[in-house]
Design an enzyme around this catalytic site. Sequence first.
Site, PDB file in Angstrom:
ATOM      1  N   LYS A   1       2.115  -3.278   6.527  1.00 26.94           N
ATOM      2  CA  LYS A   1       2.484  -3.478   5.156  1.00 26.94           C
ATOM      3  C   LYS A   1       3.941  -3.243   5.093  1.00 26.94           C
ATOM      4  CE  LYS A   1      -1.460  -4.188   3.437  1.00 26.94           C
ATOM      5  NZ  LYS A   1      -1.730  -5.778   2.816  1.00 26.94           N
TER       6      LYS A   1
ATOM      7  N   SER B   1       0.859  -1.214  -0.006  1.00 25.25           N
ATOM      8  CA  SER B   1       0.042  -0.024  -0.081  1.00 25.25           C
ATOM      9  C   SER B   1       0.839   1.261   0.102  1.00 25.25           C
ATOM     10  CB  SER B   1      -0.788   0.044   1.192  1.00 25.25           C
ATOM     11  OG  SER B   1      -1.570   1.266   1.500  1.00 25.25           O
TER      12      SER B   1
ATOM     13  N   TYR C   1      -1.901  -1.041  10.669  1.00 23.18           N
ATOM     14  CA  TYR C   1      -2.410  -1.556   9.626  1.00 23.18           C
ATOM     15  C   TYR C   1      -1.000  -1.436   8.653  1.00 23.18           C
ATOM     16  CZ  TYR C   1      -3.650  -1.642   4.659  1.00 23.18           C
ATOM     17  OH  TYR C   1      -3.756  -1.456   3.147  1.00 23.18           O
TER      18      TYR C   1
HETATM   19  C1  WQD Z   1      -9.940   8.773   0.719  1.00 18.92           C
HETATM   20  C2  WQD Z   1     -10.162  10.093   1.110  1.00 18.92           C
HETATM   21  C3  WQD Z   1     -10.716  10.798   3.405  1.00 18.92           C
HETATM   22  C4  WQD Z   1     -14.548   8.707   3.759  1.00 18.92           C
HETATM   23  C5  WQD Z   1      -7.072   3.992   3.021  1.00 18.92           C
HETATM   24  C6  WQD Z   1      -5.882   3.368   3.651  1.00 18.92           C
HETATM   25  C7  WQD Z   1      -5.159   2.669   2.411  1.00 18.92           C
HETATM   26  C8  WQD Z   1      -6.364   1.797   1.670  1.00 18.92           C
HETATM   27  C9  WQD Z   1      -7.436   2.557   1.179  1.00 18.92           C
HETATM   28  C10 WQD Z   1      -6.367  -0.610   2.409  1.00 18.92           C
HETATM   29  C11 WQD Z   1      -9.559  10.903   2.410  1.00 18.92           C
HETATM   30  C12 WQD Z   1     -11.996  11.030   2.431  1.00 18.92           C
HETATM   31  C13 WQD Z   1     -13.252   9.040   3.498  1.00 18.92           C
HETATM   32  C14 WQD Z   1     -15.675   9.598   4.042  1.00 18.92           C
HETATM   33  C15 WQD Z   1     -14.118  11.391   3.238  1.00 18.92           C
HETATM   34  N1  WQD Z   1      -6.649   0.755   2.513  1.00 18.92           N
HETATM   35  N2  WQD Z   1     -13.173  10.471   3.206  1.00 18.92           N
HETATM   36  N3  WQD Z   1     -15.483  10.991   4.010  1.00 18.92           N
HETATM   37  O1  WQD Z   1      -7.830   6.955   3.847  1.00 18.92           O
HETATM   38  O2  WQD Z   1      -6.754   7.448   1.319  1.00 18.92           O
HETATM   39  O3  WQD Z   1      -6.801   5.122   2.439  1.00 18.92           O
HETATM   40  O4  WQD Z   1      -8.124   3.314   2.195  1.00 18.92           O
HETATM   41  O5  WQD Z   1      -5.857  -0.868   1.553  1.00 18.92           O
HETATM   42  O6  WQD Z   1      -4.318   2.015   3.028  1.00 18.92           O
HETATM   43  O7  WQD Z   1      -5.306   4.117   4.254  1.00 18.92           O
HETATM   44  O8  WQD Z   1      -8.836   6.137   1.609  1.00 18.92           O
HETATM   45  O9  WQD Z   1     -11.254   6.083   1.025  1.00 18.92           O
HETATM   46  O10 WQD Z   1     -10.698   6.143   3.596  1.00 18.92           O
HETATM   47  O11 WQD Z   1     -10.415   8.082   2.183  1.00 18.92           O
HETATM   48  O12 WQD Z   1     -14.163  12.713   3.104  1.00 18.92           O
HETATM   49  O13 WQD Z   1     -16.547   9.183   4.587  1.00 18.92           O
HETATM   50  O14 WQD Z   1     -11.578  10.277   1.414  1.00 18.92           O
HETATM   51  O15 WQD Z   1     -10.485  12.005   4.300  1.00 18.92           O
HETATM   52  O16 WQD Z   1      -9.270  11.958   2.076  1.00 18.92           O
HETATM   53  P1  WQD Z   1      -7.485   6.377   2.245  1.00 18.92           P
HETATM   54  P2  WQD Z   1     -10.355   6.582   1.915  1.00 18.92           P
END
Ligand code: WQD
Length: 342
Positions: A156, A127, A152
């Site tokens: 990785k 990741s 988590y």
């Molecule tokens: C993306 C953006 C949130 C939800 C994580 C893990 C990564 C991988 C993918 C597993 C961010 C914003 C999110 C919401 C929002 N995991 N958001 N409202 O955090 O980039 O990555 O998931 O393999 O390892 O770290 O992904 O989709 O959670 O968030 O505004 O209800 O969307 O703040 O900016 P992230 P995400």
Amino acid sequence: MSKQILVTGGTGYIGSHTVVELQNEGFDVVVVDDLSNSRIEVLDAIEKITGQRPKFEKFNLTDREKTNALFKKYPNIEAIIHFAAYKAVGESVEKPLEYYRNNLVSLMNLLENMKEHNVPNMVFSSSCTVYGQPDKLPVTEDTPRKPAESPYGNTKAISEDIMRDFSKATKGINCIALRYFNPIGAHPSALIGELPVGVPNNLVPFITQTAAGLRDELKIFGDDYDTPDGTAIRDYINVVDLAKAHVVAIDRLLNNKQKKSFEFFNVGTGEGYSVMQLVKTFIKVTGVNLKYSITGRRAGDIEKIWADTSYANNELGWKAEKSLEETLLSAWEWEKHVRNIK
Ligand code: WQD
């Protein structure tokens, strides 16, 4: 005789899409999954898409006996794609030992069996979280990793080190880690896709569940970042493009094209999109009037990241092809399929 590939976590989101692409390429697939975060019905969907049902074994890979028995039962495995891991960032902060045990002991059980049973190749699900907030963007593979924001993410980084050291110490073992950016979307058949258990942590499933009426509104976590519209930027990659990257990595190993016993590649699109851009694009392509509001930042979030994909494009010969529009539409088609919405 088709080459046999073991896919751990093969009933999961990225795993199931990769099983489909492997079968499309003529590989014989064995799936092992403990179904702790996925459903057995995914096998039916895979069979509907490809006409083949992968062989299936249900157990957790931290069970050393059962893992050993698996390799005795399937003596012709030529490569492993290892997805099986716990992956909820927030949960890992609350339950660190469960995450370290599950994610690291599973990997070590597999690596020991690779040596024992002469299985030379592994492709590993890593990741971009290992980069933390990069100082320079787009982020390249030679960017030093940063201390992970969560257990988590740390599993990785440690997993990559374990594969690096084990493959160096063990003749004939070759590993490739694919550093995913943000996987989104669903198979064009709408028969498989992302189906988070409980309230989605990730952005796109929360958007599609809000659009389907399961959630009141999307909360956008912060609009005070140093980005054009103030919301955070990520590199969102179509899950089918991501699945195809695994088939390319398997081909690289099976045909001894790898240059080192441990290699890693950024698997993204090379484009960064903000949360607000995703929301606006989703509304445009689906016509759904998505309800959303802006709230405070989410703890642990980084501000912006997107990949420099030139190494993966040139060295792997792989490039993401699907557009953000097509990908968000596929996510919505999948959500409608799951919720029986016409
Ligand atoms: C993306 C953006 C949130 C939800 C994580 C893990 C990564 C991988 C993918 C597993 C961010 C914003 C999110 C919401 C929002 N995991 N958001 N409202 O955090 O980039 O990555 O998931 O393999 O390892 O770290 O992904 O989709 O959670 O968030 O505004 O209800 O969307 O703040 O900016 P992230 P995400």
